[in-house]
Design an enzyme around this catalytic site. Structure first.
Site, short mmCIF file in Angstrom:
data_model
loop_
_atom_site.label_atom_id
_atom_site.label_comp_id
_atom_site.label_asym_id
_atom_site.label_seq_id
_atom_site.Cartn_x
_atom_site.Cartn_y
_atom_site.Cartn_z
N ARG A 51 19.90 -11.85 7.86
CA ARG A 51 19.13 -12.04 6.61
C ARG A 51 18.76 -13.51 6.45
NH1 ARG A 51 21.52 -13.30 2.07
NH2 ARG A 51 23.25 -11.85 2.26
N TYR A 103 -6.04 -8.33 -5.29
CA TYR A 103 -5.46 -7.07 -4.82
C TYR A 103 -4.67 -6.42 -5.97
CZ TYR A 103 -2.01 -4.06 -2.63
OH TYR A 103 -1.20 -2.99 -2.33
N ASP A 175 -4.08 -16.43 -0.85
CA ASP A 175 -3.81 -15.21 -0.09
C ASP A 175 -4.89 -15.14 0.99
OD1 ASP A 175 -3.68 -12.62 0.91
OD2 ASP A 175 -2.97 -11.79 -0.98
N LYS A 200 -1.75 -6.52 7.85
CA LYS A 200 -3.19 -6.39 8.08
C LYS A 200 -3.58 -7.03 9.41
CE LYS A 200 -2.98 -4.38 4.08
NZ LYS A 200 -2.06 -4.98 3.21
N1 PLP Z 1 -2.61 -9.23 -0.36
C1 PLP Z 1 -3.70 -8.53 -0.08
C2 PLP Z 1 -5.05 -9.21 -0.09
C3 PLP Z 1 -3.62 -7.17 0.24
O1 PLP Z 1 -4.73 -6.48 0.52
C4 PLP Z 1 -2.32 -6.55 0.24
C5 PLP Z 1 -2.16 -5.13 0.56
O2 PLP Z 1 -3.12 -4.40 0.71
C6 PLP Z 1 -1.21 -7.32 -0.09
C7 PLP Z 1 -1.38 -8.66 -0.37
C8 PLP Z 1 0.16 -6.72 -0.12
O3 PLP Z 1 0.67 -6.56 1.17
P1 PLP Z 1 1.74 -5.44 1.62
O4 PLP Z 1 1.08 -4.11 1.44
O5 PLP Z 1 2.03 -5.80 3.04
O6 PLP Z 1 2.93 -5.56 0.73
#
Ligand code: PLP
Length: 395
Positions: A51, A103, A175, A200
């Protein structure tokens, strides 16, 4: 040979290679062990407990930090875990200035934690100078940027917003999930920290859920690492191993994603059954000039608006052969998504209206299949959906 002065696609391929001292393995080993022996009582080795630290996860963290040009990274068990870490840098009474169209999961997390008093949040259209000025006058402690935004691919000026944030002493998070460091380098543009859903493009094969935070300076990197250990948000070794494998092909994949996305955006843009196409690579896109300046490419995401008649949207989404109807994005396979009922279902109707997420909005994560097949598939589904919608209206 040092990889310091080579192109980042080379650095992504070479990350951690030939690091095995024992056998000379080319690819770094996968260390699944949850714990590590102490050399002697009171003398731990570099790692004691997974961890807190793990060699496989650290190899991925170093590779991500290197590609984002940061001072250190933490690899987490999801993108939302990475965003949860970011929230730990805020205290009660601090203001978070977030985009009105981020998101859906990010929006929900910020809103829920703010409702419990962990911090305050204001959601703002970051391209609206007046709204930004009002929000900055409240002295935010953190500015959250997501560009291109999900799902409308709006572009925000990272350098300009970072300058405004610096003037009030706010930390800037970007992000960078939609572009990855192959196409955008927020830390070079003035941001302090970058977050990723590595689920992604970074992993790229839709078989891992993961995330990362990369910091520009080592003090921030250490603070994020401590929180990650403290809250138990660190990523699993096997997931890190797979993500590192995916990362090696990042540059090649993104070139192909983008080539296909450009063909599809042009096809949709020339079709008068489509109300609007959102792709920053189109000269008609509001953020095209800014995207061309701050990005190294336009990426593989395209969204567009169909007639918001339910029959039209349903027939289109259910009759594609090479686009799976699924959430997520950035994998080698093409996906189709209806943000209003899928990725952004957590938003209230009013929040969707403000963000511009209509019932007719469709989001495509364009994969790396043969572009001609994808174009033909979209054409046949569009033809079916518009015939069905006309019949439904007539009936
Ligand atoms: N940030 C963006 C732009 C996303 O599209 C997503 C998920 O679709 C996330 C963060 C969250 O990621 P996770 O689904 O891996 O927790």
């Amino acid at each position: 040979m040092s990889t310091l002065n080579c192109h980042e696609s080379t650095r992504a391929v070479r990350a951690g290679l030939e690091s095995d001292q024992q056998h000379g393995a080319v690819v770094p080993a996968l260390h699944l062990s949850s714990n590590f022996t102490f050399e002697r009582l009171g003398v731990p080795r570099q790692y004691d407990y997974t961890r807190s630290g793990n060699p496989t996860r650290d190899t991925l963290a170093d590779a991500l930090s290197d590609l984002e040009e940061g001072a250190g990274a933490s690899v987490t068990c999801s993108g939302m875990a990475a965003i949860t870490l970011a929230c730990q840098l805020l205290n009660p009474g601090d203001l978070l200035l977030a985009p009105h169209d981020c998101y859906g999961g990010t929006y929900r997390l910020f809103q829920t934690l703010a409702a419990r008093g962990q911090f305050d949040v204001v959601f703002v259209n970051q391209n609206d100078a007046g709204a930004l000025q009002t929000a900055f006058a409240r002295g935010p402690a953190m500015v959250w940027i997501e560009t291109p935004s999900n799902p409308l691919l709006r572009i925000v000026d990272i350098a300009a917003l970072s300058r405004q944030a610096k003037a009030v002493g706010a930390l800037v998070f970007v992000d960078n999930t939609f572009l990855s460091p192959a196409l955008q380098k927020p830390l070079q543009l003035g941001a302090d920290l970058v977050v990723h859903s590595t689920t992604k493009y970074l992993n790229g094969h839709s078989d891992v859920v993961g995330g990362a935070v990369v910091a520009k300076d080592s003090a921030l990197a250490a603070s994020i690492r401590d929180w990650s250990n403290c809250l138990g948000l660190t990523g699993a070794p096997f997931d890190s191993f797979l993500t590192l494998r995916g990362l090696r092909t990042l540059g090649a994949r993104l070139r192909c994603h983008e080539e296909n996305a450009r063909c599809i955006a042009l096809l949709l843009d020339g079709d008068d059954r489509i109300r609007a196409v959102h792709y920053p690579g189109l000269a008609s896109h509001e953020g095209h000039a800014l995207a061309a300046r701050q990005q190294a490419g336009f990426g593989g995401m395209v969204s567009f608006e169909l007639d918001d008649n339910q029959v039209c949207v349903r027939t289109f989404a259910e009759n594609l052969n090479f686009f799976s109807l699924a959430e997520s994005l950035g994998g080698v396979e093409s996906l189709v998504c209806h943000p209003s009922t899928m990725t952004h279902a957590a938003l209230s109707d009013e929040a969707k209206r403000v963000a511009g997420i209509t019932e007719g909005l469709i989001r495509l994560s364009v994969g790396i299949e043969c572009g001609d097949d994808l174009v033909a598939d979209l054409q046949q589904a569009l033809a079916l959906s518009t015939v069905n919608a006309t019949q439904a209206r007539a009936g």
